[in-house]
Structure formats: C-alpha cells, structure tokens
Design a protein around this motif. Structure first.
Motif, PDB file in Angstrom:
ATOM      1  N   ALA A 119       0.818  -1.213   0.000  1.00  0.00           N
ATOM      2  CA  ALA A 119       0.000   0.000   0.000  1.00  0.00           C
ATOM      3  C   ALA A 119       0.853   1.266   0.000  1.00  0.00           C
ATOM      4  O   ALA A 119       0.571   2.215   0.711  1.00  0.00           O
ATOM      5  N   SER A 120       1.916   1.269  -0.795  1.00  0.00           N
ATOM      6  CA  SER A 120       2.811   2.423  -0.862  1.00  0.00           C
ATOM      7  C   SER A 120       2.522   3.196  -2.141  1.00  0.00           C
ATOM      8  O   SER A 120       2.987   2.815  -3.224  1.00  0.00           O
ATOM      9  N   PRO A 121       1.738   4.274  -2.067  1.00  0.00           N
ATOM     10  CA  PRO A 121       1.316   4.986  -3.273  1.00  0.00           C
ATOM     11  C   PRO A 121       2.455   5.765  -3.918  1.00  0.00           C
ATOM     12  O   PRO A 121       3.445   6.103  -3.270  1.00  0.00           O
ATOM     13  N   HIS A 122       2.300   6.052  -5.205  1.00  0.00           N
ATOM     14  CA  HIS A 122       3.294   6.816  -5.957  1.00  0.00           C
ATOM     15  C   HIS A 122       2.658   8.112  -6.440  1.00  0.00           C
ATOM     16  O   HIS A 122       1.738   8.091  -7.262  1.00  0.00           O
ATOM     17  N   PHE A 123       3.154   9.224  -5.920  1.00  0.00           N
ATOM     18  CA  PHE A 123       2.665  10.552  -6.322  1.00  0.00           C
ATOM     19  C   PHE A 123       3.782  11.310  -7.029  1.00  0.00           C
ATOM     20  O   PHE A 123       4.951  11.238  -6.655  1.00  0.00           O
ATOM     21  N   GLN A 124       3.393  12.063  -8.032  1.00  0.00           N
ATOM     22  CA  GLN A 124       4.317  12.971  -8.724  1.00  0.00           C
ATOM     23  C   GLN A 124       3.957  14.396  -8.318  1.00  0.00           C
ATOM     24  O   GLN A 124       2.788  14.769  -8.281  1.00  0.00           O
ATOM     25  N   LEU A 125       4.976  15.204  -8.005  1.00  0.00           N
ATOM     26  CA  LEU A 125       4.732  16.577  -7.584  1.00  0.00           C
ATOM     27  C   LEU A 125       5.343  17.550  -8.591  1.00  0.00           C
ATOM     28  O   LEU A 125       6.434  17.312  -9.121  1.00  0.00           O
ATOM     29  N   THR A 126       4.629  18.648  -8.833  1.00  0.00           N
ATOM     30  CA  THR A 126       5.173  19.746  -9.621  1.00  0.00           C
ATOM     31  C   THR A 126       5.344  20.950  -8.702  1.00  0.00           C
ATOM     32  O   THR A 126       4.375  21.398  -8.073  1.00  0.00           O
ATOM     33  N   LEU A 127       6.564  21.444  -8.595  1.00  0.00           N
ATOM     34  CA  LEU A 127       6.878  22.580  -7.744  1.00  0.00           C
ATOM     35  C   LEU A 127       7.092  23.826  -8.601  1.00  0.00           C
ATOM     36  O   LEU A 127       7.446  23.734  -9.783  1.00  0.00           O
TER      37      LEU A 127
END
Length: 294
Positions: A284-292
């Motif tokens: 249950a380790s989600p993968h998120f992409q962030l834009t800064l």
C-alpha cells in the motif's frame, strides 16, 4: 427448558454488545449543515465508512456501544458511542486565521517535477469497504528552495466505473514521524475516470510551501454507494458474491521497491507500510508525482 440459542442471545444482550446496523448523520455543530465525506471508523477495528453528500452514513454489523472515530478536514476529530436509531454526530469547526493576500506580478514561473510517475509501476492497491488512507512521504531537498511552492499533485488511478470519487490530502510531518496536521484548509475531492488514468490535482491556489521536514501526500477512499463495483460472471452476467470493490484503485510501488516511504491509516492509526505483518499492507505504498514552482 429454554433452547440453547435463546440463552446465548440473552447473555449476548447482557454483555452490552448488540450487533446491528448503525445509522447516522454528520453535521456542523455551528451551522447544523451536513458534513459530506467525513471519515468514520470503529475505534481499533478495521471497519469504517464515509458520510455521503447529505452527511448520512451507515455501518452494517457494527456493535452498538463501541466507539466511533469521526474526522473531516476543517473540523476537530470526534469520538462518539454508537447506538441504535439514527445518530447525529456534531463536528466542531476548527478555528482558522485567514492569511494575508499578497498580490504578485504575473511573471513566468519556474517549475520542477519530482518523483516522476513511471509506466513501469505495475502494482495497485484497492479497498473492499475499508476507508483507508494511504500516504507517501516526500523528504525535503535543498534544491526545492528555488521552487518551494506545490503546484500540482499527479497520480495514476484504475477504475471500473466512471467518476469514482476520492480525497487527496497534504499532511505535515508529526512528532512521531507519521502524517500529522493538514496543510490545506479545505478537503480536495477528486474524480477518477474509467480505466487507467493519470489524474492531476491543481493545488496552486493554496500557496503551500513544502516544509523543511518534508510533506506527506495522501489518497483516501470514499466508501460511497456510487463508488461500488461488483464483478460479473462472464457467462451468466450475474454479480459474483464477495467481489465488491470501492473504486478507484491507486497505482503503488511494488513490495521489492526501495525508498517507498509509504504509510497507511488503518484501524484508526498511522503505520509505515514497511511493517511486515503478512496482510498485504506492504503493497500500500502509493506513488505521487509533484510539480513545484516559485
């Protein structure tokens, strides 16, 4: 002589734990208005649900007399005893201070993508009726100073229905290293399209800077009727018993992946998905992409 089943039933009643459906509505204590999409758990148990758009909820096979933990962004967490009949759970609004509005020149901004989504991420985590919240810790890097503001959160969802709703959260790091206080003043309710979709959530309006201690990005399932999907037998077209899922699923890291930094809110507490307990939590380790941006 009374039948044995009757005696067992009497003893069960005397114990104070009467199983049955618990129904209720979550409201704002100040305004009396319903609070939609509140998270409701039976304390210390893997049983919970979500209030619908009208603030209503129900829990099947929940024991009266047990404690319900009710939470929603913008309100203090409440603990109430479940009882027969229709319950009313009144949440107290959190007092917030409005930030000063600063008018900036409309200038081109620098952007930086971190933790980029990968097409090779082939695992997914779903819910069969538990209002889990899964989170990923993003540690702070000195290079973030040039683009300190969080502009966008992206994730990959898998859904068998159209317009499956879920929540996205931003959390500070708590004293124990687990997700702590919310960084946003309002809940983010998002929809996922049918099939495999990349979902982008714009958070640029909130001027959130990533804290020096890092940030948690989280995904919360909403246990709503509109999110239910039941598999059908390909030959008979009938629903397959026990195949209920609450959409969408979220793309995750595989168990062998390094630096997953995953956490899950389960049975009313946060725990790292690195814990090895054989119940699938490690996936249950989600993968998120962030834009800064600056």
């Amino acid at each position: 002589m009374r039948p044995l089943g009757f005696l067992v039933f009497v003893l069960f009643l005397l114990s104070g734990a009467v199983l049955g459906q618990v129904k209720g509505v979550v409201t704002d204590q100040t305004t009396g208005k319903p609070v939609p999409y509140a998270n409701i758990w039976v304390e210390n148990e893997n049983l919970g649900t979500t209030s619908d758009e009208a603030g209503k909820f129900s829990l099947s096979n929940a024991a009266t007399g047990k404690t319900l933990v009710v939470s929603c962004l913008g309100y203090d967490r409440a603990k109430v005893d479940a009882h027969a009949g229709v319950m009313t759970v009144k949440l107290v609004p959190v007092q917030t201070t409005l930030k000063e509005v600063v008018v900036k020149k409309n200038m081109p901004r620098d952007k930086k993508i971190i933790n980029k989504l990968s097409d090779r991420t082939e695992f997914a985590f779903s819910s069969n009726g538990t209002p889990w919240i899964v989170a990923q810790y993003i540690p702070y890097q000195p290079s973030f100073s040039a683009t300190p503001f969080l502009d966008e959160i992206a994730l990959v969802t898998l859904s068998n229905i159209k317009k499956a709703k879920f929540k996205v959260h931003l959390y500070k790091v708590g004293e124990d290293g687990a997700p702590g206080a919310d960084l946003l003043p309002v809940p983010l309710v998002v929809e996922a399209g049918k099939g495999v979709q990349k979902v982008a959530v714009d958070v640029s309006l909130y001027d959130v800077q990533i804290p020096k201690t890092g940030v948690f990005i989280a995904f919360e399932w909403l246990i709503l009727k509109q999110n239910i999907y039941e598999k059908e037998d390909s030959e008979t077209g009938q629903k397959i018993k026990g195949s209920v899922a609450y959409e969408p699923s979220i793309r995750t890291y595989g168990p062998s992946s390094q630096k997953r930094n995953g956490w899950i809110y389960d049975q009313g507490r946060w725990r790292s998905t690195d814990e090895k307990d054989g119940d699938g939590i490690t996936q249950a380790s989600p993968h998120f992409q962030l834009t800064l941006s600056n």
